[in-house]
Write a protein that holds these residues in place. Structure first.
Motif, PDB file in Angstrom:
ATOM      1  N   ALA A 162      15.953  25.553 -28.532  1.00 21.68           N
ATOM      2  CA  ALA A 162      14.959  26.570 -28.161  1.00 21.68           C
ATOM      3  C   ALA A 162      15.622  27.514 -27.162  1.00 21.68           C
ATOM      4  O   ALA A 162      16.593  27.149 -26.474  1.00 21.68           O
ATOM      5  CB  ALA A 162      13.720  25.921 -27.545  1.00 21.68           C
ATOM      6  N   LYS A 163      15.123  28.717 -27.068  1.00 25.52           N
ATOM      7  CA  LYS A 163      15.687  29.708 -26.168  1.00 25.52           C
ATOM      8  C   LYS A 163      15.614  29.234 -24.719  1.00 25.52           C
ATOM      9  O   LYS A 163      14.568  28.768 -24.258  1.00 25.52           O
ATOM     10  CB  LYS A 163      14.931  31.036 -26.320  1.00 25.52           C
ATOM     11  N   LEU A 164      16.728  29.314 -24.023  1.00 29.21           N
ATOM     12  CA  LEU A 164      16.754  29.047 -22.592  1.00 29.21           C
ATOM     13  C   LEU A 164      16.244  30.311 -21.908  1.00 29.21           C
ATOM     14  O   LEU A 164      16.912  31.346 -21.901  1.00 29.21           O
ATOM     15  CB  LEU A 164      18.182  28.722 -22.144  1.00 29.21           C
ATOM     16  N   PHE A 165      15.065  30.217 -21.316  1.00 28.93           N
ATOM     17  CA  PHE A 165      14.348  31.427 -20.913  1.00 28.93           C
ATOM     18  C   PHE A 165      13.595  31.156 -19.624  1.00 28.93           C
ATOM     19  O   PHE A 165      12.648  30.366 -19.599  1.00 28.93           O
ATOM     20  CB  PHE A 165      13.372  31.817 -22.036  1.00 28.93           C
ATOM     21  N   ARG A 193      18.862  33.162 -23.221  1.00 26.14           N
ATOM     22  CA  ARG A 193      19.853  33.044 -24.297  1.00 26.14           C
ATOM     23  C   ARG A 193      19.504  31.890 -25.238  1.00 26.14           C
ATOM     24  O   ARG A 193      18.792  30.966 -24.867  1.00 26.14           O
ATOM     25  CB  ARG A 193      21.257  32.851 -23.733  1.00 26.14           C
ATOM     26  N   HIS A 194      20.061  31.983 -26.437  1.00 23.52           N
ATOM     27  CA  HIS A 194      19.849  30.970 -27.472  1.00 23.52           C
ATOM     28  C   HIS A 194      21.040  30.042 -27.620  1.00 23.52           C
ATOM     29  O   HIS A 194      21.023  29.152 -28.474  1.00 23.52           O
ATOM     30  CB  HIS A 194      19.595  31.654 -28.826  1.00 23.52           C
ATOM     31  N   ALA A 195      22.082  30.251 -26.841  1.00 23.58           N
ATOM     32  CA  ALA A 195      23.306  29.467 -26.994  1.00 23.58           C
ATOM     33  C   ALA A 195      23.849  29.104 -25.625  1.00 23.58           C
ATOM     34  O   ALA A 195      23.495  29.689 -24.604  1.00 23.58           O
ATOM     35  CB  ALA A 195      24.350  30.253 -27.792  1.00 23.58           C
ATOM     36  N   ALA A 196      24.736  28.109 -25.607  1.00 21.92           N
ATOM     37  CA  ALA A 196      25.380  27.659 -24.379  1.00 21.92           C
ATOM     38  C   ALA A 196      26.827  27.315 -24.701  1.00 21.92           C
ATOM     39  O   ALA A 196      27.185  27.053 -25.852  1.00 21.92           O
ATOM     40  CB  ALA A 196      24.659  26.441 -23.807  1.00 21.92           C
ATOM     41  N   ILE A 197      27.673  27.299 -23.674  1.00 16.88           N
ATOM     42  CA  ILE A 197      29.055  26.885 -23.897  1.00 16.88           C
ATOM     43  C   ILE A 197      29.099  25.368 -24.018  1.00 16.88           C
ATOM     44  O   ILE A 197      28.231  24.661 -23.512  1.00 16.88           O
ATOM     45  CB  ILE A 197      29.978  27.356 -22.755  1.00 16.88           C
ATOM     46  N   ASP A 198      30.103  24.881 -24.693  1.00 17.36           N
ATOM     47  CA  ASP A 198      30.300  23.445 -24.851  1.00 17.36           C
ATOM     48  C   ASP A 198      30.943  22.911 -23.570  1.00 17.36           C
ATOM     49  O   ASP A 198      32.128  23.130 -23.312  1.00 17.36           O
ATOM     50  CB  ASP A 198      31.207  23.190 -26.062  1.00 17.36           C
ATOM     51  N   ILE A 257       7.419  33.033 -28.630  1.00 18.64           N
ATOM     52  CA  ILE A 257       8.018  33.154 -27.306  1.00 18.64           C
ATOM     53  C   ILE A 257       7.198  32.352 -26.308  1.00 18.64           C
ATOM     54  O   ILE A 257       5.967  32.395 -26.325  1.00 18.64           O
ATOM     55  CB  ILE A 257       8.098  34.644 -26.868  1.00 18.64           C
ATOM     56  N   ARG A 258       7.895  31.574 -25.480  1.00 16.87           N
ATOM     57  CA  ARG A 258       7.226  30.811 -24.434  1.00 16.87           C
ATOM     58  C   ARG A 258       7.245  31.599 -23.130  1.00 16.87           C
ATOM     59  O   ARG A 258       8.123  32.450 -22.913  1.00 16.87           O
ATOM     60  CB  ARG A 258       7.925  29.470 -24.214  1.00 16.87           C
TER      61      ARG A 258
END
Length: 323
Positions: A162-165, A193-198, A257-258
């Motif tokens: 889920a989107k980090l928001f 954002r919808h993504a993160a680094i590994d 959207i939350r």
């Protein structure tokens, strides 16, 4: 000291209303000092808003700073007038023979796409490669940070369920770093954002130092030990209402959207959000510009040599850490 930004830039009027002093170009040219020269690669569709947000933070430094604006030529911007782009922006080719004290590469709302599917990816890679030799320190923001870490270190991103928001607490990992000098042990940072680094892959690179991380948002402030590269996975540049504007934009479009976390009082989007990250945002940019000022040579022609010197020194530091 004030910032020196192009005459007529819309951000100048906003900054003056906020009692931030911005010099006219003619006046700045008469001062007997060398300003820091920054170039901002603005990948955001809302270019004028992003310009204002970043210049607001740069202006809090006591140094005089001159800013140029870069855009990619392989993508057509549709959220800003062509007149604005022609007047204030140049493409990479106009800059590739120059050296800069600092550079900022913004985020972009493309984190759900594979990197190679972004229409300007090849051009962005050329710009990042150029910055390695021609810019003393580059700060990468949000998707720009994910993209830089992938291109330079092959650290992949992972899609989030889920989107980090929202606004998330961060833990200070190195209180003695120049960049985080003065940071509280706990501080807030906006993320969208919808993504993160590994993080597992990141740990395999001792040349990258995590300075701050979130309990749920992951590494948020990362830098090489010579500060040649600085990665900010969130949005310290966001103003008080930016997350709220994003929420209402998607809500009115009927998109899922939350309410952003830890943002509206009592999670009530009708109430004014509390600005809980402004001090640390100002401090980060002030520390960064101060470091650049201390390390950059007076003659910008010497910047590539200074980059090599700082890198050699930091490589020795990494060897000590690995040992």
């Amino acid at each position: 000291m004030p910032i020196n930004i192009p005459d007529g830039l819309p951000a100048k009027k906003v900054l003056r209303q906020e009692r931030i002093f911005a010099l006219e170009e003619e006046v700045a040219g008469q001062q007997q000092i060398r300003p820091l020269n920054l170039v901002i690669l603005n990948l955001m569709p809302t270019k004028i808003e992003t310009e204002t947000q970043i210049l607001r933070l740069i202006s809090k430094s006591p140094l005089q700073v001159s800013c140029d604006f870069m855009r990619v030529s392989t993508h057509e911007s549709t959220h800003v007038s062509q007149d604005h782009l022609v007047k204030f922006y140049d493409c990479f080719e106009a800059y590739e023979d120059k050296n800069y004290d600092g550079m900022i590469i913004t985020g972009a709302p493309v984190e759900q796409l594979p990197y190679e599917a972004v229409d300007y990816w090849d051009e962005l890679c050329r710009i990042i490669d150029w910055s390695q030799e021609h810019v003393l320190s580059t700060m990468y923001l949000c998707w720009g940070a994910l993209a830089g870490l992938w291109h330079l270190y092959r650290i992949p991103k992972r899609q989030l369920p889920a989107k980090l928001f929202g606004v998330f607490p961060q833990r200070l990992c190195d209180e003695y770093s120049f960049l985080t000098n003065g940071f509280d042990e706990m501080h807030n940072m906006p993320h969208s954002r919808h993504a993160a680094i590994d993080a597992g892959e990141l740990a395999n690179h001792p040349e990258l130092h995590v300075l701050s991380e979130g309990f749920s948002s992951g590494p948020s402030l990362i830098a090489t030990r010579d500060f040649h590269e600085v990665y900010v996975t969130g949005h310290y540049e966001y103003g008080r209402d930016t997350l709220g504007d994003e929420y209402w934009r998607d809500f009115k479009r009927g998109l899922p959207i939350r309410v952003p976390q830890n943002y509206f009082p009592d999670d009530d989007p009708e109430r004014q959000p509390i600005f809980t990250w402004r001090a640390h945002a100002n401090l980060l940019y002030r520390n960064w510009l101060n470091w650049v000022y201390q390390m950059t040579p007076y003659d910008r022609a010497d910047i590539p040599a200074q980059i090599r010197t700082l890198k050699a020194d930091s490589d020795g530091m990494v060897d000590k850490f690995e040992a």
